[in-house]
Design a protein around this motif. Structure first.
Motif, short mmCIF file in Angstrom:
data_model
loop_
_atom_site.label_atom_id
_atom_site.label_comp_id
_atom_site.label_asym_id
_atom_site.label_seq_id
_atom_site.Cartn_x
_atom_site.Cartn_y
_atom_site.Cartn_z
N GLY A 46 0.79 -1.22 0.00
CA GLY A 46 0.00 0.00 0.00
C GLY A 46 0.82 1.27 0.00
O GLY A 46 0.30 2.36 -0.28
N SER A 83 -4.84 -1.40 -0.43
CA SER A 83 -3.85 -2.12 0.39
C SER A 83 -3.46 -1.30 1.62
O SER A 83 -3.32 -1.85 2.72
CB SER A 83 -2.60 -2.42 -0.44
N PHE A 84 -3.27 0.01 1.42
CA PHE A 84 -2.75 0.86 2.50
C PHE A 84 -3.69 0.91 3.69
O PHE A 84 -3.24 0.87 4.85
CB PHE A 84 -2.52 2.27 1.96
#
Length: 451
Positions: free
Chosen positions: A397, A441-442
């Protein structure tokens, strides 16, 4: 960024040029006025006015949200709407999974606020199909006298925090004095933020302002204003601050002249605050990346003259030395890639305008934090240790930014100066921090790492 005094605002302009570094030129007629030039990747662009609170393309006024093609044709810069910015960070993937900030509250602190923000936000939401948020407005540090010259910062902050986390609540904290350089305005800001923390009003505080560390009367005078950030860390509240819009330099106490050597601003330099830098997005009409993000040449960054290196930056000591490095992470802020903002004022019809700067990046990242709070079902608190762990382990991310720099060249008092900045690179840099984000993702990575 609020970096110039209101009386000088009409004389200030920021021009986008083909130079590879941020260049700021000064007019000596009457009062010195700042002019900034930001890299645009080989394009010559229209002027961008430096107002007290933000960067705005003068004359760029539209009845409807402008398209990227319109901006490129009329002003030789790209502009992006809320949906393009969402797409650029992959946010629709999170929205489809039910993560839109429900149950979370973003606190936005702004000098003077805006008396038309509720109506402006409603128009913004309708244009982009966004839900109307629960917006609360408070003035815990004293009664505010609204000033139209400063309302644009509030409008930008609220609209783009909302665009990133569309179902998060927003508490707009209006303060009665402006913060330019030195201690001005900060006692009221501290009072307001202590109220927010004491009354548990939100999990993330967004601040699109700063003052150059060197403009405070003494190191002690700056350190005496940290109580809100100490309280926030104890209460598990995340605090964000814009890193500045003058590249490797920043304003002197007069709010106009620049330092001729590298400096950074506070509170972004505070170890208890997450400093937010600026990148340049390169998008098509749908918000897809045409090339990877690059560092915005205006992104404030460097090392603190007040704070030593915090433990969580030990892994990047090669870049920071023994000092606190700024920024920590970055999002969209470049003026070639300004965002569409709807703003009106009392008694005047509203128009769509183009605004840019780390004042944009900071509320956007506040939205990311709100999404991570929702995902993790907990407040994140000081996220800096998590950011550096994620970067060190190459979390998917965290997106590296590997091109661009924040070197500043400017003319002042008849002389031309160059303040050598820093180049973006994989890992950590003193222009974009650990990089930028890919939200699908982050957000879960940050939620897990910030425990």
């Amino acid at each position: 960024m609020r970096r110039t005094r209101p009386l000088l605002a009409a004389a200030c302009s920021l021009a986008l040029a083909t130079a590879g570094a941020l260049s700021l030129g000064f007019s000596t007629a009457g009062t010195t006025a700042a002019t900034a030039v930001a890299a645009t990747g080989g394009k010559t662009a229209a002027a961008v006015e430096v107002r007290p609170d933000l960067h705005q393309v003068p004359g760029a006024s539209f009845a409807d949200p402008p398209t990227t093609a319109q901006c490129e044709s009329s002003y030789q810069i790209a502009c992006y709407g809320a949906r393009q910015v969402e797409e650029a960070y992959g946010l629709p993937q999170l929205y489809q999974r039910g993560y839109q900030g429900q149950g979370q509250t973003i606190v936005i602190v702004d000098a003077f606020g805006s008396q038309t923000i509720r109506g402006d936000l409603a128009v913004f939401d309708k244009a982009y199909g966004l839900p109307d948020p629960q917006l609360s407005i408070i003035q815990p540090a004293g009664k505010v006298v609204y000033q139209d010259d400063w309302a644009g910062e509030t409008t930008l902050d609220v609209e783009y925090a909302h665009a990133i986390a569309p179902k998060a609540k927003i508490v707009l904290v209006e303060t009665p004095t402006d913060e330019t350089e030195g201690t001005a305005g900060f006692p009221e800001i501290v009072k307001a933020e202590e109220y927010v923390i004491k009354h548990h009003l939100g999990g993330v505080i967004s601040q699109s302002f700063s003052a150059t560390e060197e403009t405070f009367p003494s190191k002690g005078s700056l350190l005496g204003l940290r109580s809100a950030y100490i309280d926030a860390a104890r209460a598990g509240v995340t605090v964000l601050a814009a890193s500045g819009d003058n590249g490797a330099t920043s304003q002197q106490l007069d709010g106009t002249d620049l330092y001729t050597y590298p400096v950074v601003g506070w509170p972004s330099s505070d170890p208890l605050v997450t400093g937010i830098g600026g990148t340049q997005l390169h998008l098509d009409a749908a918000g897809n990346h045409t090339t990877p993000d690059s560092a915005w040449s205006g992104s404030g960054g460097g090392v603190s003259s007040v704070f030593s290196r915090p433990w969580y930056q030990d892994g990047v000591r090669a870049d920071t030395g023994g000092s606190r490095g700024v920024p920590d992470v970055s999002m969209s802020g470049a003026c070639d890639g300004a965002v569409d903002v709807y703003q009106s004022s009392a008694g005047k019809p509203g128009r769509w305008e183009l605004i840019c700067g780390t004042s944009e990046a900071t509320p956007e990242f506040a939205g990311i934090v709100a999404l991570a709070e929702q995902y993790g079902h907990h407040r994140l608190g000081l996220i800096n240790p998590a950011l550096y762990r994620m970067s060190a382990t190459k979390a998917p991310g965290v997106v590296p930014v590997t091109s661009g720099n924040n070197t500043a060249t400017f003319t002042q008092g008849g002389k031309t100066y160059t303040v050598q900045g820093y180049s973006a690179k994989a890992g950590y840099s003193l222009v974009t921090g650990v990089g930028t984000v890919w939200a699908p993702s982050f957000v879960p990575e940050l939620a897990r790492a910030a425990r």
